[in-house]
Design a protein around this motif. Structure first.
Motif, PDB file in Angstrom:
ATOM      1  N   ASP A 104      35.215  13.191  19.289  1.00  0.00           N
ATOM      2  CA  ASP A 104      36.166  12.648  18.960  1.00  0.00           C
ATOM      3  C   ASP A 104      37.218  13.616  18.377  1.00  0.00           C
ATOM      4  N   GLU A 105      37.961  14.110  19.534  1.00  0.00           N
ATOM      5  CA  GLU A 105      38.910  15.199  18.990  1.00  0.00           C
ATOM      6  C   GLU A 105      40.294  14.619  18.070  1.00  0.00           C
ATOM      7  N   ASP A 106      40.439  13.132  18.115  1.00  0.00           N
ATOM      8  CA  ASP A 106      41.199  12.570  17.192  1.00  0.00           C
ATOM      9  C   ASP A 106      40.704  12.302  15.889  1.00  0.00           C
ATOM     10  N   ASP A 107      39.487  12.453  15.446  1.00  0.00           N
ATOM     11  CA  ASP A 107      38.878  12.382  14.226  1.00  0.00           C
ATOM     12  C   ASP A 107      39.631  13.121  13.083  1.00  0.00           C
ATOM     13  N   PRO A 108      40.254  12.516  12.006  1.00  0.00           N
ATOM     14  CA  PRO A 108      40.881  13.548  11.071  1.00  0.00           C
ATOM     15  C   PRO A 108      40.056  14.392  10.386  1.00  0.00           C
ATOM     16  N   LEU A 109      38.815  14.312  10.234  1.00  0.00           N
ATOM     17  CA  LEU A 109      37.816  15.069   9.538  1.00  0.00           C
ATOM     18  C   LEU A 109      37.283  16.285  10.417  1.00  0.00           C
ATOM     19  N   LEU A 113      38.014  20.637  15.031  1.00  0.00           N
ATOM     20  CA  LEU A 113      36.934  21.789  15.394  1.00  0.00           C
ATOM     21  C   LEU A 113      36.496  21.649  17.012  1.00  0.00           C
ATOM     22  N   ALA A 114      37.106  20.636  17.756  1.00  0.00           N
ATOM     23  CA  ALA A 114      36.549  20.355  19.152  1.00  0.00           C
ATOM     24  C   ALA A 114      36.818  21.641  19.918  1.00  0.00           C
ATOM     25  N   ASN A 150      34.420   6.267   9.337  1.00  0.00           N
ATOM     26  CA  ASN A 150      35.120   4.935   9.168  1.00  0.00           C
ATOM     27  C   ASN A 150      36.559   5.240   8.542  1.00  0.00           C
ATOM     28  N   VAL A 151      37.626   5.558   9.912  1.00  0.00           N
ATOM     29  CA  VAL A 151      38.838   5.995   9.297  1.00  0.00           C
ATOM     30  C   VAL A 151      39.649   4.888   8.210  1.00  0.00           C
ATOM     31  N   ASN A 176      40.615  19.700   6.092  1.00  0.00           N
ATOM     32  CA  ASN A 176      40.885  18.454   6.734  1.00  0.00           C
ATOM     33  C   ASN A 176      40.742  17.363   5.726  1.00  0.00           C
ATOM     34  N   PHE A 177      39.701  17.259   4.883  1.00  0.00           N
ATOM     35  CA  PHE A 177      39.343  16.193   3.895  1.00  0.00           C
ATOM     36  C   PHE A 177      40.492  16.267   2.830  1.00  0.00           C
ATOM     37  N   ILE A 178      40.858  17.609   2.324  1.00  0.00           N
ATOM     38  CA  ILE A 178      42.093  17.429   1.416  1.00  0.00           C
ATOM     39  C   ILE A 178      43.319  16.793   2.091  1.00  0.00           C
TER      40      ILE A 178
END
Length: 183
Positions: A104-109, A113-114, A150-151, A176-178
């Protein structure tokens, strides 16, 4: 300043998680997993890795603190188990370098990395079934569910260890988590 608390599940790399966050300019602290949830003041939590599910302390209660949570290895498994997914023994077991495909290239975490990344991971146990509401965000030849998110709930997890030098883009996972915690 953003404050992220690392919950110590007695893993061998927990101190590296705290250091990685401090090195990125985050106010951080490592607290034992038996710390009462009301004593935790944070913009986000990291549930560290650890030896087994029998020693997760109050981790289930921390999922109710209404802050983003990043589960690493055992931390991922805690999130899955507590929210209705399942965890079982991995086919590979042990630690290894693994090529992970980002789904999932749209995942915020981990989307940044894709298409793939090389990581250091333990697969003694792994998530076998996602909890309801989660998206499967990464996979490998060694482990079907390398990551999940789970955004809407602010809950994220990776099977690998972004805090170790063997993980190529580990710092980016923490960055990304920050960003997630600052939104």
């Amino acid at each position: 300043m953003t404050r992220i608390v690392v919950i110590d599940n007695h893993g061998q790399f927990t101190h590296l998680e705290g250091r990685a966050l401090r090195d990125l300019g985050v106010d951080t602290d490592i607290v034992d997993n038996d710390t009462p949830p009301e004593e935790i003041d944070a913009d986000g939590l990291v549930l560290s890795g650890g030896p087994d599910m029998d020693r997760i302390g109050r981790c289930a209660q921390y999922l109710e603190l209404d802050v983003p949570v990043l589960g690493i290895c055992l931390g991922l498994q805690v999130i899955a188990t507590e929210l209705g997914g399942s965890v079982g023994e991995g086919d590979y077991g042990g630690y290894a370098d693994v090529d992970v495909e980002i789904l999932d290239e749209d995942d915020p975490l981990i989307g940044s990395l894709a298409p793939d990344t090389r990581v250091w991971a333990s697969h003694a146990d792994e998530v076998k079934e996602l909890p309801e509401g989660f998206t499967h965000t990464a996979t490998s030849d060694v482990c079907g569910i390398e990551a999940m998110s789970n955004v809407d709930a602010g809950l994220y997890g990776v099977q690998w260890h972004p805090e170790v030098a063997h993980t190529e883009q580990g710092e980016e996972v923490f960055e990304n988590f920050i960003d997630i915690c600052e939104q």
